[in-house]
Design a protein around this motif. Structure first.
Motif, mmCIF file in Angstrom:
data_model
loop_
_atom_site.group_PDB
_atom_site.id
_atom_site.type_symbol
_atom_site.label_atom_id
_atom_site.label_comp_id
_atom_site.label_asym_id
_atom_site.label_seq_id
_atom_site.Cartn_x
_atom_site.Cartn_y
_atom_site.Cartn_z
ATOM 1 N N GLN A 1 0.828 -1.207 0.000
ATOM 2 C CA GLN A 1 0.000 0.000 0.000
ATOM 3 C C GLN A 1 0.860 1.254 0.000
ATOM 4 O O GLN A 1 0.523 2.253 -0.632
ATOM 5 C CB GLN A 1 -0.948 0.006 1.202
ATOM 6 C CG GLN A 1 -1.905 1.178 1.222
ATOM 7 C CD GLN A 1 -2.812 1.218 0.004
ATOM 8 O OE1 GLN A 1 -3.397 0.207 -0.370
ATOM 9 N NE2 GLN A 1 -2.929 2.387 -0.618
ATOM 10 N N PHE A 2 1.994 1.208 0.675
ATOM 11 C CA PHE A 2 2.920 2.340 0.689
ATOM 12 C C PHE A 2 3.392 2.648 -0.728
ATOM 13 O O PHE A 2 3.454 3.811 -1.133
ATOM 14 C CB PHE A 2 4.113 2.041 1.600
ATOM 15 C CG PHE A 2 5.099 3.164 1.667
ATOM 16 C CD1 PHE A 2 4.833 4.298 2.410
ATOM 17 C CD2 PHE A 2 6.302 3.098 0.968
ATOM 18 C CE1 PHE A 2 5.748 5.338 2.472
ATOM 19 C CE2 PHE A 2 7.212 4.140 1.022
ATOM 20 C CZ PHE A 2 6.933 5.265 1.775
ATOM 21 N N GLN A 3 3.709 1.605 -1.488
ATOM 22 C CA GLN A 3 4.143 1.803 -2.878
ATOM 23 C C GLN A 3 3.027 2.447 -3.700
ATOM 24 O O GLN A 3 3.280 3.350 -4.508
ATOM 25 C CB GLN A 3 4.578 0.482 -3.484
ATOM 26 C CG GLN A 3 5.853 -0.053 -2.876
ATOM 27 C CD GLN A 3 6.193 -1.469 -3.336
ATOM 28 O OE1 GLN A 3 5.389 -2.144 -3.965
ATOM 29 N NE2 GLN A 3 7.401 -1.912 -3.012
ATOM 30 N N THR A 4 1.791 2.005 -3.485
ATOM 31 C CA THR A 4 0.648 2.605 -4.193
ATOM 32 C C THR A 4 0.474 4.063 -3.787
ATOM 33 O O THR A 4 0.243 4.933 -4.631
ATOM 34 C CB THR A 4 -0.639 1.814 -3.882
ATOM 35 O OG1 THR A 4 -0.459 0.457 -4.299
ATOM 36 C CG2 THR A 4 -1.844 2.403 -4.594
ATOM 37 N N THR A 5 0.613 4.324 -2.493
ATOM 38 C CA THR A 5 0.477 5.692 -1.982
ATOM 39 C C THR A 5 1.538 6.602 -2.586
ATOM 40 O O THR A 5 1.241 7.726 -3.022
ATOM 41 C CB THR A 5 0.564 5.696 -0.441
ATOM 42 O OG1 THR A 5 -0.458 4.845 0.079
ATOM 43 C CG2 THR A 5 0.395 7.097 0.121
ATOM 44 N N MET A 6 2.771 6.121 -2.644
ATOM 45 C CA MET A 6 3.860 6.919 -3.216
ATOM 46 C C MET A 6 3.640 7.150 -4.709
ATOM 47 O O MET A 6 3.948 8.227 -5.228
ATOM 48 C CB MET A 6 5.212 6.250 -2.980
ATOM 49 C CG MET A 6 5.664 6.271 -1.542
ATOM 50 S SD MET A 6 6.000 7.941 -0.940
ATOM 51 C CE MET A 6 4.518 8.302 -0.037
ATOM 52 N N SER A 7 3.095 6.175 -5.395
ATOM 53 C CA SER A 7 2.786 6.341 -6.821
ATOM 54 C C SER A 7 1.731 7.435 -7.015
ATOM 55 O O SER A 7 1.853 8.275 -7.911
ATOM 56 C CB SER A 7 2.299 5.012 -7.400
ATOM 57 O OG SER A 7 1.938 5.172 -8.740
ATOM 58 N N CYS A 8 0.714 7.438 -6.168
ATOM 59 C CA CYS A 8 -0.320 8.481 -6.234
ATOM 60 C C CYS A 8 0.278 9.855 -5.933
ATOM 61 O O CYS A 8 -0.070 10.839 -6.589
ATOM 62 C CB CYS A 8 -1.453 8.182 -5.255
ATOM 63 S SG CYS A 8 -2.492 6.794 -5.710
ATOM 64 N N ALA A 9 1.164 9.907 -4.944
ATOM 65 C CA ALA A 9 1.807 11.182 -4.591
ATOM 66 C C ALA A 9 2.654 11.695 -5.751
ATOM 67 O O ALA A 9 2.611 12.888 -6.087
ATOM 68 C CB ALA A 9 2.657 11.009 -3.337
ATOM 69 N N ALA A 10 3.402 10.794 -6.382
ATOM 70 C CA ALA A 10 4.233 11.197 -7.518
ATOM 71 C C ALA A 10 3.371 11.693 -8.671
ATOM 72 O O ALA A 10 3.704 12.685 -9.326
ATOM 73 C CB ALA A 10 5.101 10.025 -7.971
ATOM 74 N N ASP A 11 2.260 11.019 -8.916
ATOM 75 C CA ASP A 11 1.343 11.422 -9.983
ATOM 76 C C ASP A 11 0.793 12.819 -9.721
ATOM 77 O O ASP A 11 0.769 13.672 -10.616
ATOM 78 C CB ASP A 11 0.218 10.397 -10.102
ATOM 79 C CG ASP A 11 -0.670 10.622 -11.298
ATOM 80 O OD1 ASP A 11 -0.139 10.918 -12.403
ATOM 81 O OD2 ASP A 11 -1.903 10.488 -11.152
ATOM 82 N N LEU A 12 0.374 13.064 -8.486
ATOM 83 C CA LEU A 12 -0.151 14.378 -8.123
ATOM 84 C C LEU A 12 0.923 15.456 -8.266
ATOM 85 O O LEU A 12 0.676 16.531 -8.823
ATOM 86 C CB LEU A 12 -0.699 14.360 -6.693
ATOM 87 C CG LEU A 12 -1.196 15.684 -6.134
ATOM 88 C CD1 LEU A 12 -2.328 16.267 -6.983
ATOM 89 C CD2 LEU A 12 -1.635 15.517 -4.684
#
Length: 78
Positions: free
Chosen positions: A38-49
């Motif tokens: 989930q951390f990896q998914t969260t970081m991916s969302c943060a990078a996208d934003l």
């Protein structure tokens, strides 16, 4: 920046917040393997934003730069 830009960024921010909430819940529950994923998914969302925010900022700066070049030169002070 127009209203659709703002809506997109707001939606991506909401997605990021939800992903972060899920990460924290998994972490609290001690589900470490799932929390790591989930951390990896969260970081991916943060990078996208962040990437979208940067692209928007660059577009706004470019637009302002083009508008400033079309303005008549300011008069020197007297």
């Amino acid at each position: 920046m127009n209203s659709s830009d703002s809506l997109i960024l707001d939606a991506k921010q909401a997605i990021l917040e939800e992903q972060h909430r899920r990460f924290q819940a998994l972490q609290r529950e001690g589900r470490w393997a799932e929390a790591r994923q989930q951390f990896q998914t969260t970081m991916s969302c943060a990078a996208d934003l962040l990437n979208d925010s940067l692209k928007l900022l660059e577009r706004v700066i470019e637009t302002q730069h083009r508008h400033s070049q079309n303005l008549p030169p300011s008069e020197p002070p007297i």
